[in-house]
Scaffold this active site. Sequence first.
Site, mmCIF file in Angstrom:
data_model
loop_
_atom_site.group_PDB
_atom_site.id
_atom_site.type_symbol
_atom_site.label_atom_id
_atom_site.label_comp_id
_atom_site.label_asym_id
_atom_site.label_seq_id
_atom_site.Cartn_x
_atom_site.Cartn_y
_atom_site.Cartn_z
ATOM 1 N N SER A 26 87.335 72.480 106.422
ATOM 2 C CA SER A 26 86.069 73.127 106.793
ATOM 3 C C SER A 26 84.907 72.139 106.807
ATOM 4 O O SER A 26 83.864 72.436 107.396
ATOM 5 C CB SER A 26 85.758 74.260 105.804
ATOM 6 O OG SER A 26 85.672 73.742 104.486
ATOM 7 N N SER A 64 93.698 60.250 98.432
ATOM 8 C CA SER A 64 93.397 59.805 97.070
ATOM 9 C C SER A 64 91.957 59.335 97.057
ATOM 10 O O SER A 64 91.044 60.028 97.530
ATOM 11 C CB SER A 64 94.397 58.705 96.692
ATOM 12 O OG SER A 64 94.065 58.104 95.481
ATOM 13 N N TYR A 73 87.932 63.847 87.250
ATOM 14 C CA TYR A 73 88.219 63.539 88.659
ATOM 15 C C TYR A 73 89.047 62.256 88.783
ATOM 16 O O TYR A 73 90.038 62.217 89.528
ATOM 17 C CB TYR A 73 86.905 63.402 89.427
ATOM 18 C CG TYR A 73 87.078 63.009 90.874
ATOM 19 C CD1 TYR A 73 87.627 63.898 91.787
ATOM 20 C CD2 TYR A 73 86.691 61.752 91.331
ATOM 21 C CE1 TYR A 73 87.786 63.543 93.118
ATOM 22 C CE2 TYR A 73 86.843 61.388 92.659
ATOM 23 C CZ TYR A 73 87.396 62.291 93.546
ATOM 24 O OH TYR A 73 87.563 61.934 94.865
ATOM 25 N N LYS A 87 92.844 61.704 90.421
ATOM 26 C CA LYS A 87 93.213 60.839 91.556
ATOM 27 C C LYS A 87 94.260 59.797 91.138
ATOM 28 O O LYS A 87 95.140 59.441 91.927
ATOM 29 C CB LYS A 87 91.960 60.170 92.142
ATOM 30 C CG LYS A 87 91.054 61.161 92.892
ATOM 31 C CD LYS A 87 91.767 61.809 94.083
ATOM 32 C CE LYS A 87 90.888 62.761 94.862
ATOM 33 N NZ LYS A 87 91.569 63.455 95.956
#
Length: 271
Positions: A14, A132, A146, A150
Amino acid sequence: MATKRPVALVTGASSGIGEAAALALVEKGFEVVGTSRNTAKVAPRAGVTFLDLDVSSDDSVTALVQQVIDRFGQIDVLVNNAGIGSSGATEESSVAQHQRVFDINVLGVVRMTKAVLPHMRAKGTGRIVNISSFYGFAPQPFMSAYIASKHAVEGYSESVDHEVREYGIRVLLVQPGATNTSFEGNLVQPDTPLPVYESRRRIVDQAVGQAVRGGDDPSVVAAAVVTAATTPKPKLRSPAGPFAKRMSLARRFAPARIFDQQIRKFNKLPG
Ligand code: NDP
């Protein structure tokens, strides 16, 4: 409605990187399915069919993958792009917040991968391109949930790639640098902010925000996604854009002490 064109499924299409990747794959001749948690709010994009998906829900993932196969007959490329960031020292974020980041960024990738693999294995071909980050190989204080997510995507992808390569499937990593998207506006904020971390957290948030706003155009990452999806001999890891490429080289070749100092300098932490 089976299609003669190869089919690409892009999660989180989106906005930002996912949107750019979906449009670049259309340009490359793919039938593209893009996803959003709320397709009713997504403006139509030529060539992209939007379907609802929440990667944190087992049922949503199962239903979506079945829907794509029923409608288009196949999935040749899956781009696991959907993701959210986090802000705050680890002491300032509850375990529930860490779980939320992992549920989307890591288990979202796991759910989607597990859902498409039986189909790709039966076909004997397929590519899974996982978005990634340069934060998949570098640290960043005040974003540890976060960053951990990753790093997990990196280890997961490389491991699964070894499991499925002999069945004609590759699992590949695209590592964007700071990219100008709405990423910064969608960070999970700390639920128990502590005064001791406040000023450092703000400085880091500002530095990261500035890097994102001045970062690469999402089309830079989209080009790396298209290459990973289509090139006959893909690389396991593709840093996208000049900054991510420099960081990748620095991580591999700079002495650990120098790399550590640079991280502290960027984040204005005491030496
Ligand atoms: P955006 O916030 O613009 O896009 C994130 C996308 O993820 C949205 O399309 C959103 O779709 C989707 N999403 C969020 N949560 C869910 C969920 N639970 N289920 C399904 N979809 C979800 O940010 P970016 O384009 O920057 O981020 C895309 C990817 O790129 C992420 O994985 C991010 O970690 C990575 N990345 C970004 C960098 C940057 O500097 N921007 C740098 C390095 C990596 P919707 O809200 O419509 O559901």
